[in-house]
Design an enzyme around this catalytic site. Structure first.
Site, PDB file in Angstrom:
ATOM      1  N   LYS A 193       0.855  -1.193   0.000  1.00  0.00           N
ATOM      2  CA  LYS A 193       0.000   0.000   0.000  1.00  0.00           C
ATOM      3  C   LYS A 193       0.889   1.241   0.000  1.00  0.00           C
ATOM      4  CE  LYS A 193      -2.079   2.714   3.001  1.00  0.00           C
ATOM      5  NZ  LYS A 193      -2.016   3.958   2.218  1.00  0.00           N
ATOM      6  N   GLY A 246       6.604   4.823   8.547  1.00  0.00           N
ATOM      7  CA  GLY A 246       5.721   5.975   8.692  1.00  0.00           C
ATOM      8  C   GLY A 246       5.842   6.569  10.080  1.00  0.00           C
ATOM      9  N   SER A 247       4.777   7.198  10.523  1.00  0.00           N
ATOM     10  CA  SER A 247       4.825   7.939  11.780  1.00  0.00           C
ATOM     11  C   SER A 247       4.757   7.012  12.999  1.00  0.00           C
ATOM     12  CB  SER A 247       3.669   8.935  11.832  1.00  0.00           C
ATOM     13  OG  SER A 247       2.449   8.231  11.779  1.00  0.00           O
ATOM     14  N   GLY A 251       2.560   3.614  13.760  1.00  0.00           N
ATOM     15  CA  GLY A 251       3.347   2.442  14.167  1.00  0.00           C
ATOM     16  C   GLY A 251       2.806   1.828  15.451  1.00  0.00           C
ATOM     17  N   GLU A 268       9.640   1.171  10.803  1.00  0.00           N
ATOM     18  CA  GLU A 268      10.631   2.237  10.583  1.00  0.00           C
ATOM     19  C   GLU A 268       9.895   3.540  10.840  1.00  0.00           C
ATOM     20  OE1 GLU A 268      13.837   2.134   9.727  1.00  0.00           O
ATOM     21  OE2 GLU A 268      14.005  -0.029   9.457  1.00  0.00           O
ATOM     22  N   CYS A 304      12.971  11.325   7.766  1.00  0.00           N
ATOM     23  CA  CYS A 304      12.985  10.706   9.094  1.00  0.00           C
ATOM     24  C   CYS A 304      14.295  10.938   9.835  1.00  0.00           C
ATOM     25  CB  CYS A 304      12.729   9.213   8.955  1.00  0.00           C
ATOM     26  SG  CYS A 304      13.910   8.392   7.866  1.00  0.00           S
ATOM     27  N   GLU A 404       8.973  15.300  16.830  1.00  0.00           N
ATOM     28  CA  GLU A 404       9.278  15.297  15.399  1.00  0.00           C
ATOM     29  C   GLU A 404       8.345  16.287  14.715  1.00  0.00           C
ATOM     30  OE1 GLU A 404       8.079  12.013  12.762  1.00  0.00           O
ATOM     31  OE2 GLU A 404      10.114  12.029  11.962  1.00  0.00           O
TER      32      GLU A 404
HETATM   33  P1  NAD Z   1       1.949   8.160   8.156  1.00  0.00           P
HETATM   34  O1  NAD Z   1       2.192   7.341   9.368  1.00  0.00           O
HETATM   35  O2  NAD Z   1       0.901   9.207   8.219  1.00  0.00           O
HETATM   36  O3  NAD Z   1       1.544   7.225   6.918  1.00  0.00           O
HETATM   37  C1  NAD Z   1       2.387   6.164   6.515  1.00  0.00           C
HETATM   38  C2  NAD Z   1       1.547   5.120   5.804  1.00  0.00           C
HETATM   39  O4  NAD Z   1       0.653   4.538   6.754  1.00  0.00           O
HETATM   40  C3  NAD Z   1       0.671   5.672   4.677  1.00  0.00           C
HETATM   41  O5  NAD Z   1       0.633   4.744   3.625  1.00  0.00           O
HETATM   42  C4  NAD Z   1      -0.696   5.772   5.345  1.00  0.00           C
HETATM   43  O6  NAD Z   1      -1.776   5.713   4.437  1.00  0.00           O
HETATM   44  C5  NAD Z   1      -0.658   4.547   6.237  1.00  0.00           C
HETATM   45  N1  NAD Z   1      -1.606   4.564   7.353  1.00  0.00           N
HETATM   46  C6  NAD Z   1      -2.129   5.636   7.998  1.00  0.00           C
HETATM   47  N2  NAD Z   1      -3.010   5.216   8.950  1.00  0.00           N
HETATM   48  C7  NAD Z   1      -3.021   3.855   8.894  1.00  0.00           C
HETATM   49  C8  NAD Z   1      -3.725   2.850   9.613  1.00  0.00           C
HETATM   50  N3  NAD Z   1      -4.602   3.141  10.567  1.00  0.00           N
HETATM   51  N4  NAD Z   1      -3.475   1.567   9.312  1.00  0.00           N
HETATM   52  C9  NAD Z   1      -2.580   1.244   8.348  1.00  0.00           C
HETATM   53  N5  NAD Z   1      -1.920   2.142   7.612  1.00  0.00           N
HETATM   54  C10 NAD Z   1      -2.128   3.445   7.885  1.00  0.00           C
HETATM   55  O7  NAD Z   1       3.353   8.782   7.739  1.00  0.00           O
HETATM   56  P2  NAD Z   1       3.724   9.738   6.530  1.00  0.00           P
HETATM   57  O8  NAD Z   1       3.205  11.122   6.794  1.00  0.00           O
HETATM   58  O9  NAD Z   1       3.388   9.100   5.224  1.00  0.00           O
HETATM   59  O10 NAD Z   1       5.320   9.733   6.641  1.00  0.00           O
HETATM   60  C11 NAD Z   1       5.983  10.506   7.577  1.00  0.00           C
HETATM   61  C12 NAD Z   1       6.488   9.685   8.748  1.00  0.00           C
HETATM   62  O11 NAD Z   1       7.241   8.578   8.275  1.00  0.00           O
HETATM   63  C13 NAD Z   1       7.435  10.470   9.640  1.00  0.00           C
HETATM   64  O12 NAD Z   1       7.157  10.204  10.990  1.00  0.00           O
HETATM   65  C14 NAD Z   1       8.803   9.933   9.245  1.00  0.00           C
HETATM   66  O13 NAD Z   1       9.794  10.088  10.245  1.00  0.00           O
HETATM   67  C15 NAD Z   1       8.491   8.501   8.962  1.00  0.00           C
HETATM   68  N6  NAD Z   1       9.505   7.895   8.098  1.00  0.00           N
HETATM   69  C16 NAD Z   1      10.380   6.988   8.652  1.00  0.00           C
HETATM   70  C17 NAD Z   1      11.380   6.409   7.861  1.00  0.00           C
HETATM   71  C18 NAD Z   1      12.359   5.412   8.449  1.00  0.00           C
HETATM   72  O14 NAD Z   1      13.008   4.740   7.672  1.00  0.00           O
HETATM   73  N7  NAD Z   1      12.488   5.293   9.754  1.00  0.00           N
HETATM   74  C19 NAD Z   1      11.481   6.752   6.511  1.00  0.00           C
HETATM   75  C20 NAD Z   1      10.579   7.673   5.989  1.00  0.00           C
HETATM   76  C21 NAD Z   1       9.594   8.228   6.792  1.00  0.00           C
END
Ligand code: NAD
Length: 504
Positions: A193, A246-247, A251, A268, A304, A404
């Site tokens: 996804k 993601g966030s 997570g 991550e 990130c 963050e």
């Molecule tokens: P996000 O958590 O909002 O979304 C990430 C993904 O999760 C998207 O595909 C989103 O649609 C999905 N998602 C949202 N709610 C969900 C749910 N309830 N169930 C399942 N999936 C769901 O994050 P974002 O705004 O896309 O990215 C930014 C974040 O990602 C920041 O916190 C950043 O630090 C982190 N990030 C981490 C790394 C790493 O390698 N550690 C790399 C890139 C980004």
């Protein structure tokens, strides 16, 4: 004139987004679509299907069938190696097209995606080449009998099964590769996804993987927002592992939601990574430029691992601040296809409001704003642009030093000695990365050992396809990259075999 990206949209040739289920592209079973608005101009760029629960069921069923049939995992190793290498080549051939699609998705400037390795198509291709090398090298051990006697004790590495891979929007090339390459190399099948804020790039990457020869069902793609599409995946009983980037908030939710079926989970997540600039840094101005570059250039701090907290020794504090402001001044904003543009807008209005809120918080908590701190207007008024923002004299406990922000905001904190610097660096709930700037090799390694973070850059940092990447503490679970990454897509199985009837 107000910024428009429509001419590029026509030139890149964006298609309507569809789901990829069992080797077929189609609209899915629902009528819902997501309209993507460009972060720099607010213009409508395109639409893609929002997968229904039935579509997610179909994607998981296809991945399960493909896994059980072994069309991928039981095919000749040389076939799998060839597919992964062919895909790496296709990525390189289509690099320009993919960079253009990304600029339409998340507005990362071409000047950045074509020059900075970590966010380049070339890095993603290298990750596939690297993992192709693991396909025929994963194995277990044969152990000498512990209790004596005549038997064999062995371990095997088996693919974990069906993987739900959930991506954020900010670095689609590398993050697609960091999940898909090790999962495929291990013999897993995938339901992917993409983020709803970066879908078109990922759809094209999936299309190229089919072109490289990946069998139908091995990779399925469902598009749409986290709720309902991601939610349906993380709770699905047919998914064996969730691999999420993601966030932290999402997570944490994934850990809770997957508990019912005890899925394997790798995460991550975000960071509040410190850069420690010592008085003996080889070049303080270069250290400042590196830190400010990571927080403003390209992704505008929506990275990130960016060092968004600079801990700077008091002896070089003023020199650092001066150089930091000089670097900030060099950032340029606008059309991501313009080679002169160096930084992006924020991804959406929600993030714009959030970042501006943190800037106000910084001011109200007493930090000294020395650069920027404003939304950019004029030609850019329809975009989500915030210029480079530098706060000095920040208390390490202040909100802007602890949370963050995911925007172009640097918090500069002074320190007096090494012990104080290390203590403040580790005084965070996160632990993704850190930078150490010092010409003293002993200090650099001493401090690196003490920092509670997954990746440390000494006088600079670069992503390497074979180097594990991930977080301590609340920055994640597990590592991506290298051998540890592929092992995370396997289960370890022990087999005991008596060689005589005596042990039975
Ligand atoms: P996000 O958590 O909002 O979304 C990430 C993904 O999760 C998207 O595909 C989103 O649609 C999905 N998602 C949202 N709610 C969900 C749910 N309830 N169930 C399942 N999936 C769901 O994050 P974002 O705004 O896309 O990215 C930014 C974040 O990602 C920041 O916190 C950043 O630090 C982190 N990030 C981490 C790394 C790493 O390698 N550690 C790399 C890139 C980004």
């Amino acid at each position: 004139m107000t910024l428009t990206v429509q001419p590029h949209r026509e030139a890149v040739g964006l298609k309507t987004g569809q789901l990829y289920l069992d080797g077929q592209w189609g609209p899915g079973t629902g009528s819902g679509t997501w309209t993507h608005r460009h972060p720099a101009s607010g213009e409508e760029i395109g639409e893609f299907a929002i997968a229904t629960a039935a579509d997610v069921d179909a994607a998981v069923a296809s991945a399960r069938d493909a896994f059980e049939s072994g069309t991928w995992s039981n095919s000749r190793a040389s076939t799998r190696v060839a597919v992964l290498h062919r895909y790496a080549d296709l990525l390189r051939e289509h690099a320009e097209e993919l960079r253009g699609l990304q600029a339409l998705d998340n507005s990362v400037p071409l000047s950045f995606s074509s020059t900075i390795y970590a966010t380049s198509v070339g890095a993603a291709a290298d990750v596939f080449d690297h993992h192709a090398g693991w396909v025929d090298k994963l194995g277990g051990e044969t152990l000498a009998p512990y209790q004596g006697g005549d038997h064999l004790a062995m371990t095997f590495r088996e693919p974990i099964g069906v993987v739900a891979a959930i991506l954020p929007w900010n670095a689609p090339f590398l993050l697609f590769a960091q999940k898909v390459a090790p999962a495929l190399a291990a013999g897993c099948t995938i339901v992917l996804k993409p983020s709803e804020y970066c879908t078109f790039t990922v759809l094209r990457m999936a299309e190229l993987l089919a072109e490289a020869g990946l069998p139908a069902g091995t990779l399925n793609v469902v598009t749409g927002p986290g709720d309902p599409v991601g939610e349906a995946l993380i709770t699905h009983p047919g998914v064996d592992k969730v691999s999420f980037t993601g966030s932290r908030a999402v997570g944490r939710h994934i850990v809770e939601a997957s508990a019912g079926t005890l899925k394997r989970v790798s995460l991550e997540l975000g960071g509040k990574s410190p850069a420690l600039v010592f008085a003996d840094a080889p070049n303080v101005a270069l250290a400042a430029a590196t830190v400010v570059g990571a927080v403003t250039m390209g992704l505008s701090g929506q990275a990130c691992v960016a060092n968004t907290r600079a801990l700077v020794h008091r002896d070089v504090y003023d020199e650092f601040l001066g150089a930091a402001q000089g670097m900030a001044q060099a950032m340029t904003y606008g059309d991501p296809f313009d080679p002169g543009v160096t930084a992006s807008p924020l991804i959406n209005e929600k993030q714009l409001t959030r970042v501006l809120g943190y800037i106000e918080k910084g001011k109200s908590e007493g930090a000294r704003l020395v650069f920027g701190g404003e939304r950019l207007g004029g030609d850019l008024e329809n975009g989500n642009f915030v210029g480079p923002t530098i706060f000095a004299d920040v208390d390490n406990n202040a909100t802007i030093a602890q949370e963050e922000i995911f925007g172009p905001v640097l918090a500069v904190v002074p320190f007096s000695d090494e012990e104080e610097a290390v203590r403040m660096a580790n005084d965070t709930e996160y632990g993704l990365g850190a930078g150490v700037f010092s010409a003293d090799v002993q200090r650099a390694f001493r401090v690196s050992r003490k920092l509670r973070a997954g990746t440390i850059g000494v006088n600079g940092f670069q992503v390497e396809p074979h180097l594990p990447f991930g977080g301590f503490k609340q920055s994640g679970l597990g590592r991506e990259g290298g051998k540890s990454s592929i092992e995370a897509y396997t289960e370890l199985k022990s087999v005991f075999l008596p060689l005589t009837d005596e042990m039975m």
